[in-house]
Design a protein around this motif. Sequence first.
Motif, mmCIF file in Angstrom:
data_model
loop_
_atom_site.group_PDB
_atom_site.id
_atom_site.type_symbol
_atom_site.label_atom_id
_atom_site.label_comp_id
_atom_site.label_asym_id
_atom_site.label_seq_id
_atom_site.Cartn_x
_atom_site.Cartn_y
_atom_site.Cartn_z
ATOM 1 N N SER A 181 -2.802 16.302 22.126
ATOM 2 C CA SER A 181 -2.269 16.396 23.304
ATOM 3 C C SER A 181 -2.583 17.897 24.360
ATOM 4 C CB SER A 181 -0.706 16.955 23.249
ATOM 5 O OG SER A 181 -0.234 17.776 22.203
ATOM 6 N N THR A 182 -2.409 17.829 25.248
ATOM 7 C CA THR A 182 -3.050 19.103 26.242
ATOM 8 C C THR A 182 -2.126 20.454 25.955
ATOM 9 O OG1 THR A 182 -3.121 17.525 28.102
ATOM 10 C CG2 THR A 182 -3.381 19.894 28.658
ATOM 11 N N PRO A 183 -3.134 21.486 25.530
ATOM 12 C CA PRO A 183 -2.373 22.560 25.227
ATOM 13 C C PRO A 183 -1.554 23.116 26.214
ATOM 14 C CG PRO A 183 -4.957 22.538 24.711
ATOM 15 C CD PRO A 183 -4.754 21.417 25.527
ATOM 16 N N ALA A 184 -0.308 23.741 25.782
ATOM 17 C CA ALA A 184 0.522 24.195 26.721
ATOM 18 C C ALA A 184 0.823 25.616 26.676
ATOM 19 C CB ALA A 184 1.732 23.639 26.569
ATOM 20 N N SER A 194 -14.970 43.143 32.347
ATOM 21 C CA SER A 194 -15.816 42.079 32.273
ATOM 22 C C SER A 194 -15.435 40.918 31.313
ATOM 23 C CB SER A 194 -17.382 42.565 31.773
ATOM 24 O OG SER A 194 -16.918 43.063 30.514
ATOM 25 N N SER A 195 -14.020 41.022 31.200
ATOM 26 C CA SER A 195 -13.572 39.804 29.933
ATOM 27 C C SER A 195 -12.122 39.550 30.398
ATOM 28 C CB SER A 195 -13.887 40.218 28.700
ATOM 29 O OG SER A 195 -13.091 41.231 28.377
ATOM 30 N N VAL A 196 -11.746 38.313 30.026
ATOM 31 C CA VAL A 196 -10.230 38.129 29.947
ATOM 32 C C VAL A 196 -9.982 37.417 28.676
ATOM 33 C CG1 VAL A 196 -8.594 36.628 31.359
ATOM 34 C CG2 VAL A 196 -10.208 37.832 32.660
ATOM 35 N N ALA A 197 -8.915 37.870 28.271
ATOM 36 C CA ALA A 197 -8.314 37.257 27.033
ATOM 37 C C ALA A 197 -7.078 36.193 27.367
ATOM 38 C CB ALA A 197 -7.655 38.457 25.916
ATOM 39 N N LEU A 198 -7.273 34.957 26.644
ATOM 40 C CA LEU A 198 -6.476 33.837 26.911
ATOM 41 C C LEU A 198 -5.759 33.701 25.706
ATOM 42 C CD1 LEU A 198 -8.900 31.694 29.067
ATOM 43 C CD2 LEU A 198 -7.137 33.197 29.996
ATOM 44 N N SER A 199 -4.685 33.301 25.672
ATOM 45 C CA SER A 199 -3.915 32.366 24.603
ATOM 46 C C SER A 199 -3.171 31.049 24.951
ATOM 47 C CB SER A 199 -3.206 33.576 23.702
ATOM 48 O OG SER A 199 -2.090 33.967 24.638
ATOM 49 N N TRP A 200 -2.929 30.488 23.822
ATOM 50 C CA TRP A 200 -1.953 29.008 24.286
ATOM 51 C C TRP A 200 -1.484 28.621 23.104
ATOM 52 C CZ3 TRP A 200 -7.344 29.664 24.587
ATOM 53 C CH2 TRP A 200 -8.107 29.173 23.600
ATOM 54 N N GLY A 201 -0.340 27.742 23.292
ATOM 55 C CA GLY A 201 0.194 27.058 22.217
ATOM 56 C C GLY A 201 -0.630 26.018 21.378
ATOM 57 N N ALA A 202 -0.702 26.015 20.243
ATOM 58 C CA ALA A 202 -1.645 25.176 19.207
ATOM 59 C C ALA A 202 -1.033 23.714 19.537
ATOM 60 C CB ALA A 202 -1.501 25.414 17.883
ATOM 61 N N ALA A 203 -1.980 23.005 19.829
ATOM 62 C CA ALA A 203 -1.759 21.581 20.034
ATOM 63 C C ALA A 203 -1.968 20.660 18.567
ATOM 64 C CB ALA A 203 -2.996 20.956 21.032
ATOM 65 N N ASP A 222 -11.936 28.257 17.592
ATOM 66 C CA ASP A 222 -11.421 27.228 16.575
ATOM 67 C C ASP A 222 -10.111 27.599 16.392
ATOM 68 O OD1 ASP A 222 -11.926 29.788 15.726
ATOM 69 O OD2 ASP A 222 -13.329 29.215 14.221
ATOM 70 N N SER A 223 -9.414 28.489 17.100
ATOM 71 C CA SER A 223 -8.021 28.953 17.090
ATOM 72 C C SER A 223 -7.416 29.019 18.425
ATOM 73 C CB SER A 223 -7.933 30.295 16.411
ATOM 74 O OG SER A 223 -8.379 31.371 17.149
ATOM 75 N N SER A 224 -6.093 29.381 18.720
ATOM 76 C CA SER A 224 -5.493 29.339 19.938
ATOM 77 C C SER A 224 -5.738 30.363 20.742
ATOM 78 C CB SER A 224 -4.081 28.838 19.960
ATOM 79 O OG SER A 224 -3.452 29.738 18.920
ATOM 80 N N SER A 225 -6.676 31.078 20.975
ATOM 81 C CA SER A 225 -7.084 32.334 21.572
ATOM 82 C C SER A 225 -8.568 32.405 21.643
ATOM 83 C CB SER A 225 -6.435 33.518 21.064
ATOM 84 O OG SER A 225 -7.061 33.747 19.998
ATOM 85 N N ALA A 226 -8.739 32.930 22.941
ATOM 86 C CA ALA A 226 -10.200 33.156 23.199
ATOM 87 C C ALA A 226 -10.435 34.245 24.312
ATOM 88 C CB ALA A 226 -10.821 31.908 23.614
ATOM 89 N N THR A 227 -11.653 34.990 24.196
ATOM 90 C CA THR A 227 -11.912 36.166 25.262
ATOM 91 C C THR A 227 -13.106 35.629 25.926
ATOM 92 O OG1 THR A 227 -10.754 37.850 23.972
ATOM 93 C CG2 THR A 227 -12.313 38.292 25.505
ATOM 94 N N ALA A 243 -7.685 20.659 24.243
ATOM 95 C CA ALA A 243 -7.977 20.550 22.748
ATOM 96 C C ALA A 243 -8.621 19.392 22.291
ATOM 97 C CB ALA A 243 -6.337 20.261 22.138
ATOM 98 N N THR A 244 -9.489 19.463 21.081
ATOM 99 C CA THR A 244 -10.674 18.555 20.499
ATOM 100 C C THR A 244 -10.233 18.331 19.223
ATOM 101 O OG1 THR A 244 -12.116 20.120 20.222
ATOM 102 C CG2 THR A 244 -12.026 19.310 22.332
ATOM 103 N N ASN A 245 -10.610 17.262 18.690
ATOM 104 C CA ASN A 245 -10.609 16.833 17.466
ATOM 105 C C ASN A 245 -11.693 15.389 17.620
ATOM 106 O OD1 ASN A 245 -9.120 14.237 18.054
ATOM 107 N ND2 ASN A 245 -7.467 15.051 17.101
ATOM 108 N N ALA A 246 -11.864 14.846 16.137
ATOM 109 C CA ALA A 246 -12.791 13.983 15.991
ATOM 110 C C ALA A 246 -12.482 12.583 17.009
ATOM 111 C CB ALA A 246 -13.011 13.279 14.451
#
Length: 564
Positions: A181-184, A194-203, A222-227, A243-246
Amino acid sequence: MDRTTRSRRWIGAALALAVGTGLSLMGSAGTAQAADVNVARNAGFESGLANWTCSGGSGANASSPVHGGASALQATPAGQDNARCSQTVAVKPNSRYALSAWVQGGYAYLGASGTGTTDVSTWTPDSSGWKQLSTSFTTGASTTSVTVYTHGWYGQAPYYADDISVFGPDGGGGGDPVVPSTPAGVTVGAVTSSSVALSWGAASGATGYNVYRDGAKVQSADSSSATVTGLAANTSYQFQVTATNAAGESPKSAAVTGKTSTGGDPGPGPSVPKHALTGYWQNFDNGATVQKLRDVQSQYDIIAVSFADSTATAGELTFNLDPAVGYASVADFKADIAAKKSAGKSVILSVGGEKGNVTINSDASATAFANSAHALMQEYGFNGVDIDLEHGINSTYLTKALRQLSQKAGSGLVLTMAPQTIDMQSTSTEYFKTALNVKDILTVVNMQYYNSGSMLGCDGKVYSQGSVDFLTALACIQLEGGLNASQVGLGLPASTRGAGSGYVDPSLVKNALDCLTRGTNCGSFKPAKTYPGLRGAMTWSTNWDATAGNAWSNAVGPHVHNLP
């Protein structure tokens, strides 16, 4: 009569036959249970045509158009071949399965045969965009496999199929996950110039995520956050996450806006002296002398601002200047930090304390710690951080957090630790392991030689706190356990009111320093060798020191600075 007209009549006849026999052509998929899986394999054709068999060589792997992921099925009817592509899936008897697929292009059919009950199929006329076909079936009492298929129609245009799911109980054959499903809950965390940290709920079912900036994919996670890095200062950006998978990639999340800061890197600041005195400054009023940073005694080389605060996001830090300290504004506080740095002092932010609770137990929380700590360094001008966590740590993820912070802050980072005595009794403890893991970027460990009771020394004997032997024999554990002498300091209360127990008269602190660095003024325990590079000493706190007339810093400070 042209071929197209005849084909359309055949389709109409097939439709009439299906309706006449009660076949469900557009049946809705049933509600999936929590334990259900997609029992189809290579459902998104990401592995080409693996697990699928297409009649007459009619199938091919297509990179465009795709519904999800990077590939889809392209099947081309020819002559008397309808481009049927099928797969046999393992199912459980007496079970209901929801069958669906996304199709585009020419006429497309989706169906299941060998169900043991009523076989099903559904179809759609040609479509210029992706359209979902859905139906469902129930397996018979002894059915353990079912063939699912897609096909086109004779002489019609090629059709495309993607993200096929046969959703129901696992029949033992495994299968692919459904498209997640779409991350919420995408939120913006710490920002820098020069950067922005993001986080989201795991899908659910996601194995990875893609981050989009202003509509373009910029990185994967590979986890629910990224910079997201490499951004321009003082600039707003739109971010979305999938969100992605096979099985494929979810639709993009709602966009959130993140704006980078204007900059103002505090720089590395002065280097820490070979022999240094560390003092904790209290950002609160607990009965000790209330100080502004400008009032901190000049003997202190490292000033640890106590303490950072945690947020609702695991690992994330913030700092709230306590009005009780008496600053007219945050700007005045920042100016005091800058003045101390100009005077050759390092001002760092302490994390933890008796009541502090910052949890770093995952990749996401480690990244949140590093991002937020670095953002606070930039905002306030801190030279680094002090780790004073007293509620348990995870060495794996704390190490990751400190490594990430070091990469952001550079070689000027001042990194100190203040573990309790029990935390440094063995190299197998999480604190000791963390210290050794980050030894190449670690400034000093100022273990707290107080509030502990008796402890073992490096010679296996028990020593009581408040004695020279307690200080030297426990310091020996760290020195023999792998830390450099320059990374070991003696942490002690500045007065009898500064701790519940373990106060040591400054004269005994000086004796312990002499014993470790010169081999003189030892008690019954004498180390096998001397450690002239010993970093120095620490006290809790500069405020309690001031309350006691600065007796501790006036005595211990000059002695530290005159070590060999």
